[in-house]
Design an enzyme around this catalytic site. Structure first.
Site, PDB file in Angstrom:
ATOM      1  N   ASP A 167      -2.456  10.808  -5.177  1.00 24.39           N
ATOM      2  CA  ASP A 167      -3.049  11.867  -5.991  1.00 24.39           C
ATOM      3  C   ASP A 167      -3.913  12.815  -5.174  1.00 24.39           C
ATOM      4  O   ASP A 167      -4.285  12.536  -4.034  1.00 24.39           O
ATOM      5  CB  ASP A 167      -3.951  11.246  -7.067  1.00 24.39           C
ATOM      6  CG  ASP A 167      -5.261  10.703  -6.474  1.00 24.39           C
ATOM      7  OD1 ASP A 167      -5.196   9.958  -5.474  1.00 24.39           O
ATOM      8  OD2 ASP A 167      -6.336  11.055  -6.983  1.00 24.39           O
TER       9      ASP A 167
ATOM     10  N   GLY B  82      -6.845   3.791   8.226  1.00 24.13           N
ATOM     11  CA  GLY B  82      -6.664   2.359   8.471  1.00 24.13           C
ATOM     12  C   GLY B  82      -7.817   1.518   7.959  1.00 24.13           C
ATOM     13  O   GLY B  82      -7.778   0.288   7.995  1.00 24.13           O
TER      14      GLY B  82
ATOM     15  N   ASP C 294      -4.067   5.807   6.201  1.00 24.85           N
ATOM     16  CA  ASP C 294      -4.557   7.062   6.771  1.00 24.85           C
ATOM     17  C   ASP C 294      -5.482   6.724   7.940  1.00 24.85           C
ATOM     18  O   ASP C 294      -5.058   6.664   9.093  1.00 24.85           O
ATOM     19  CB  ASP C 294      -5.260   7.844   5.656  1.00 24.85           C
ATOM     20  CG  ASP C 294      -5.764   9.198   6.106  1.00 24.85           C
ATOM     21  OD1 ASP C 294      -5.635   9.534   7.295  1.00 24.85           O
ATOM     22  OD2 ASP C 294      -6.319   9.938   5.261  1.00 24.85           O
TER      23      ASP C 294
ATOM     24  N   GLU D 174       0.848  -1.201   0.000  1.00 24.38           N
ATOM     25  CA  GLU D 174       0.000   0.000   0.000  1.00 24.38           C
ATOM     26  C   GLU D 174       0.881   1.248   0.000  1.00 24.38           C
ATOM     27  O   GLU D 174       1.961   1.255   0.586  1.00 24.38           O
ATOM     28  CB  GLU D 174      -0.864   0.028   1.273  1.00 24.38           C
ATOM     29  CG  GLU D 174      -2.277  -0.474   1.083  1.00 24.38           C
ATOM     30  CD  GLU D 174      -3.175   0.504   0.343  1.00 24.38           C
ATOM     31  OE1 GLU D 174      -2.684   1.298  -0.484  1.00 24.38           O
ATOM     32  OE2 GLU D 174      -4.387   0.478   0.592  1.00 24.38           O
ATOM     33  N   ASP D 175       0.401   2.287  -0.615  1.00 17.03           N
ATOM     34  CA  ASP D 175       1.132   3.557  -0.578  1.00 17.03           C
ATOM     35  C   ASP D 175       0.956   4.260   0.764  1.00 17.03           C
ATOM     36  O   ASP D 175       1.908   4.793   1.321  1.00 17.03           O
ATOM     37  CB  ASP D 175       0.704   4.478  -1.731  1.00 17.03           C
ATOM     38  CG  ASP D 175      -0.815   4.646  -1.798  1.00 17.03           C
ATOM     39  OD1 ASP D 175      -1.549   3.796  -1.273  1.00 17.03           O
ATOM     40  OD2 ASP D 175      -1.273   5.644  -2.387  1.00 17.03           O
ATOM     41  N   ILE D 176      -0.278   4.259   1.283  1.00 20.39           N
ATOM     42  CA  ILE D 176      -0.528   5.037   2.502  1.00 20.39           C
ATOM     43  C   ILE D 176      -1.585   4.373   3.380  1.00 20.39           C
ATOM     44  O   ILE D 176      -2.540   3.783   2.863  1.00 20.39           O
ATOM     45  CB  ILE D 176      -0.940   6.496   2.151  1.00 20.39           C
ATOM     46  CG1 ILE D 176      -1.044   7.363   3.409  1.00 20.39           C
ATOM     47  CG2 ILE D 176      -2.231   6.534   1.352  1.00 20.39           C
ATOM     48  CD1 ILE D 176      -1.123   8.862   3.102  1.00 20.39           C
TER      49      ILE D 176
ATOM     50  N   LYS E  26       0.151   7.900   8.298  1.00 25.31           N
ATOM     51  CA  LYS E  26      -0.054   9.204   8.936  1.00 25.31           C
ATOM     52  C   LYS E  26      -0.042   9.056  10.445  1.00 25.31           C
ATOM     53  O   LYS E  26      -0.546   8.063  10.981  1.00 25.31           O
ATOM     54  CB  LYS E  26      -1.383   9.818   8.480  1.00 25.31           C
ATOM     55  CG  LYS E  26      -1.318  10.367   7.072  1.00 25.31           C
ATOM     56  CD  LYS E  26      -2.539  11.216   6.793  1.00 25.31           C
ATOM     57  CE  LYS E  26      -2.555  11.707   5.364  1.00 25.31           C
ATOM     58  NZ  LYS E  26      -3.788  12.421   5.048  1.00 25.31           N
TER      59      LYS E  26
HETATM   60  C1  PRP Z   1      -5.927   5.681  -0.769  1.00 26.60           C
HETATM   61  C2  PRP Z   1      -4.653   4.874  -0.538  1.00 26.60           C
HETATM   62  C3  PRP Z   1      -5.118   3.751   0.346  1.00 26.60           C
HETATM   63  C4  PRP Z   1      -6.258   4.365   1.122  1.00 26.60           C
HETATM   64  C5  PRP Z   1      -5.806   4.668   2.532  1.00 26.60           C
HETATM   65  O1  PRP Z   1      -6.600   5.097  -1.839  1.00 26.60           O
HETATM   66  O2  PRP Z   1      -4.096   4.421  -1.754  1.00 26.60           O
HETATM   67  O3  PRP Z   1      -5.565   2.642  -0.405  1.00 26.60           O
HETATM   68  O4  PRP Z   1      -6.637   5.566   0.455  1.00 26.60           O
HETATM   69  O5  PRP Z   1      -6.796   5.311   3.276  1.00 26.60           O
HETATM   70  P1  PRP Z   1      -7.427   4.735   4.628  1.00 26.60           P
HETATM   71  O6  PRP Z   1      -6.313   4.224   5.496  1.00 26.60           O
HETATM   72  O7  PRP Z   1      -8.092   5.952   5.221  1.00 26.60           O
HETATM   73  O8  PRP Z   1      -8.402   3.664   4.262  1.00 26.60           O
HETATM   74  P2  PRP Z   1      -7.762   5.842  -2.665  1.00 26.60           P
HETATM   75  O9  PRP Z   1      -9.078   5.295  -2.233  1.00 26.60           O
HETATM   76  O10 PRP Z   1      -7.537   7.329  -2.575  1.00 26.60           O
HETATM   77  O11 PRP Z   1      -7.586   5.346  -4.128  1.00 26.60           O
HETATM   78  P3  PRP Z   1      -6.346   5.480  -5.149  1.00 26.60           P
HETATM   79  O12 PRP Z   1      -5.212   4.682  -4.538  1.00 26.60           O
HETATM   80  O13 PRP Z   1      -6.870   4.860  -6.388  1.00 26.60           O
HETATM   81  O14 PRP Z   1      -5.995   6.939  -5.287  1.00 26.60           O
END
Ligand code: PRP
Length: 185
Positions: free
Chosen positions: A161, A108, A106, A102-104, A134
Site C-alpha cells: 500500500d 531488511g 526493503d 513477506e510481501d517485500i 529491493k
Molecule cells: C512493509 C512490508 C514489510 C516491511 C518491509 O510493512 O510489508 O513487512 O514493510 O520493510 P523493511 O524491510 O524496511 O523492514 P509495513 O510496515 O508497511 O506494514 P503493512 O504490511 O501493514 O503495510
C-alpha cells in the site's frame, strides 16, 4: 492494462508474471518440505495477505496458516526505524517447520527482527519466502525463496500500500514520486 491510475508511474510486475512465479515458488517449497511434517506458514500482515493466499493454494503439502501483524512504516515515505508486534501468532512454534511469508524486503529491518524473535521460540527450522526484494546493499538473513528483485522505488499493489490505498491492485506498480513527496512536504 489499458487504464492505469494516474498516481502510478508504470507496472513493474503484471498479474500473469506474479501468478507464474508464485506457482514456481509453491512448487519448490512443496518439493523441499515433502518429507517433513506439517509446514507452518506465518504471513506478515497486512502486506503479505494476498501473496500468502495465492501461495498456499498452490502448495501440495500439508500446511497450517497463521499471521503476525507488525509495523515498521507509518504513512510516510520513510521508515520510522522501529518494528513492533501488533498481533502475535496463535500457537507456540517449538519444533515446527516455520516459513515466514513477506510481501517485500526493503531495509531488511522487519525480516531481521522476525528471525531473531521467532528463532527464540525454538522452531525446528525457520526459513523465509518473500515476493519482492529491493535492489541495494542491505544486510539481513538470506531469503530462502525470493520471487523478484525490483528497483529501489516505492511500489504498490498485490498487498502493498501507500497510506492504505492501492493494496488490492492485481499487479505491482511503481508509485509516482510526486505522490509521496507531495504528502511528505
Ligand atoms: C512493509 C512490508 C514489510 C516491511 C518491509 O510493512 O510489508 O513487512 O514493510 O520493510 P523493511 O524491510 O524496511 O523492514 P509495513 O510496515 O508497511 O506494514 P503493512 O504490511 O501493514 O503495510
Amino acid at each position: 492494462m489499458s487504464k492505469i491510475n494516474p498516481d502510478l508511474e508504470r507496472v513493474l510486475l503484471t498479474q500473469e508474471e506474479i501468478s507464474l512465479r508464485v506457482a514456481e515458488l509453491a512448487q519448490q517449497i512443496s518439493e523441499d518440505y515433502r518429507q517433513n511434517g506439517n509446514l507452518y506458514l506465518v504471513g506478515i500482515l497486512k502486506g503479505a495477505f494476498i501473496f500468502l493466499a495465492d501461495l498456499v493454494r498452490e502448495l501440495t503439502i500439508p500446511h497450517t496458516v497463521d499471521f503476525m501483524a507488525l509495523s515498521s512504516y507509518g504513512n510516510s515515505a520513510t521508515s520510522s526505524g522501529a518494528v513492533r508486534i501488533l498481533m502475535d501468532l496463535r500457537a507456540p512454534i517449538e519444533n515446527r517447520d516455520i516459513l515466514l511469508v513477506e510481501d517485500i524486503v526493503d531495509t531488511g529491518q522487519t525480516i531481521s527482527y522476525l528471525h531473531k524473535t521467532l528463532q527464540g521460540r525454538r522452531p525446528r527450522s525457520l526459513k523465509s519466502c518473500v515476493l519482492v526484494q529491493k535492489e541495494g546493499d542491505v544486510s539481513h538473513e538470506p531469503i530462502d525463496y525470493l520471487g523478484f528483485t525490483i528497483p529501489n522505488v516505492w511500489v504498490v499493489g498485490y498487498g502493498l500500500d501507500y497510506a492504505e490505498t492501492y493494496r488490492t491492485l492485481p499487479y505491482l506498480a511503481e508509485l509516482k514520486r510526486s505522490v509521496y513527496t507531495k504528502d511528505a512536504s
